[in-house]
Scaffold this motif. Structure first.
Motif, short mmCIF file in Angstrom:
data_model
loop_
_atom_site.label_atom_id
_atom_site.label_comp_id
_atom_site.label_asym_id
_atom_site.label_seq_id
_atom_site.Cartn_x
_atom_site.Cartn_y
_atom_site.Cartn_z
N LEU A 145 16.69 48.22 26.12
CA LEU A 145 18.09 47.85 25.88
C LEU A 145 18.61 46.94 26.99
CD1 LEU A 145 19.52 51.25 24.60
CD2 LEU A 145 18.97 49.24 23.23
N ALA A 164 23.72 45.48 24.32
CA ALA A 164 22.87 46.28 23.44
C ALA A 164 23.08 47.75 23.73
CB ALA A 164 21.40 45.91 23.63
N PHE A 166 22.38 51.94 22.11
CA PHE A 166 21.77 52.87 21.16
C PHE A 166 22.87 53.72 20.53
CE2 PHE A 166 20.09 57.14 20.32
CZ PHE A 166 19.02 56.85 19.50
N SER A 176 15.97 53.95 14.44
CA SER A 176 17.15 54.03 15.30
C SER A 176 18.21 53.06 14.80
CB SER A 176 16.80 53.67 16.75
OG SER A 176 15.83 54.54 17.27
N ILE A 178 20.97 50.51 16.30
CA ILE A 178 21.28 49.78 17.52
C ILE A 178 22.46 48.85 17.26
CG2 ILE A 178 20.39 48.17 19.27
CD1 ILE A 178 18.95 50.86 19.17
#
Length: 239
Positions: A145, A164, A166, A176, A178
């Protein structure tokens, strides 16, 4: 009186920059006389022709569309697939999308007949932030990330710093969610960025464009931008 290239752009013929090329190349006539001087101003009553065809002056219009997936960001398609202009039903203006979202990408897309405005929004200097939500394969590490945030090397150069984060993960499916916020508009940029760090995109959506959101809209829905929103976007693009 208004600059000739601006009038051509606002009519939806092309961008303001391209309109300047048309003028220099001798493709534009005003009241029957060829004009090749940039900076020429014309009145509201002037008859303007591009390649011998009179342009139809239109009032500028601005729309926000929740683009569904499997739709082309264009005004027509040679394979007869659905295009974004199919969804804007209450205008006869010759609108076109500002930039594009990939065929499989959904989310917020702007459309207008104002070529000058479109060019301003897409200019590399504008730095207008776009927020994307991506469903990816695997779970990116914190280091990954950070790498996305600093910029990653692509075949057309390193990307600008981004944001970026999560959002969630599904261990069972090894996927995932993002969030990526970028200020560029390269082709397939989000997909290429995530592919480059080993997390290919499974699904992608643009959720925000500057301060604009999809609140209250479903895929295929649209609304007109308010004058104050257009003014705010112009201001953001030049700051």
């Amino acid at each position: 009186m208004e600059r000739l290239q601006k009038v051509i752009a606002r009519a939806g013929i092309t961008s303001r920059r391209k309109a300047e090329d048309y003028i220099v190349d001798g493709r534009v006539a005003v009241d029957g006389k060829r004009v090749q001087e940039l900076g020429t101003k014309v009145s509201e009553k002037a008859v303007i022709e591009v390649d011998g065809v009179p342009i139809q002056r239109e009032e500028p219009v601005y729309f926000l569309l929740y683009k569904p997936g499997k739709v082309i960001s264009a005004v027509k398609d040679d394979k007869d697939r659905a295009v974004v202009t199919d969804y804007i039903e209450d205008t006869e203006a010759r609108i076109f999308p500002i930039g594009r979202l990939d065929y499989d990408t959904s989310g917020l897309l702007l459309l207008t007949n104002d070529g000058d405005f479109a060019n301003l929004m897409m200019h590399p200097r504008s730095k207008i932030k776009k927020t994307y939500i991506a469903k990816v394969k695997g779970k990116p590490s914190k280091d990954t990330l950070r790498k996305l945030s600093r910029g990653v090397e692509l075949e057309d150069g390193k990307t600008l710093p981004a944001k970026a984060s999560f959002k969630s993960g599904n261990k069972q499916n090894d996927t995932s969610i993002i969030e990526l916020v970028i200020s560029e508009g390269r082709n397939h940029q989000i997909r290429r960025m995530l592919e480059s760090v080993g997390h290919p995109v499974l699904k992608l959506k643009r959720e925000r464009y500057a301060f604009l959101t999809l609140e209250g809209l479903q895929p295929g829905d649209f609304r007109k931008l308010k004058p104050v929103e257009v003014a705010q976007l112009r201001e953001l693009a030049v700051t």
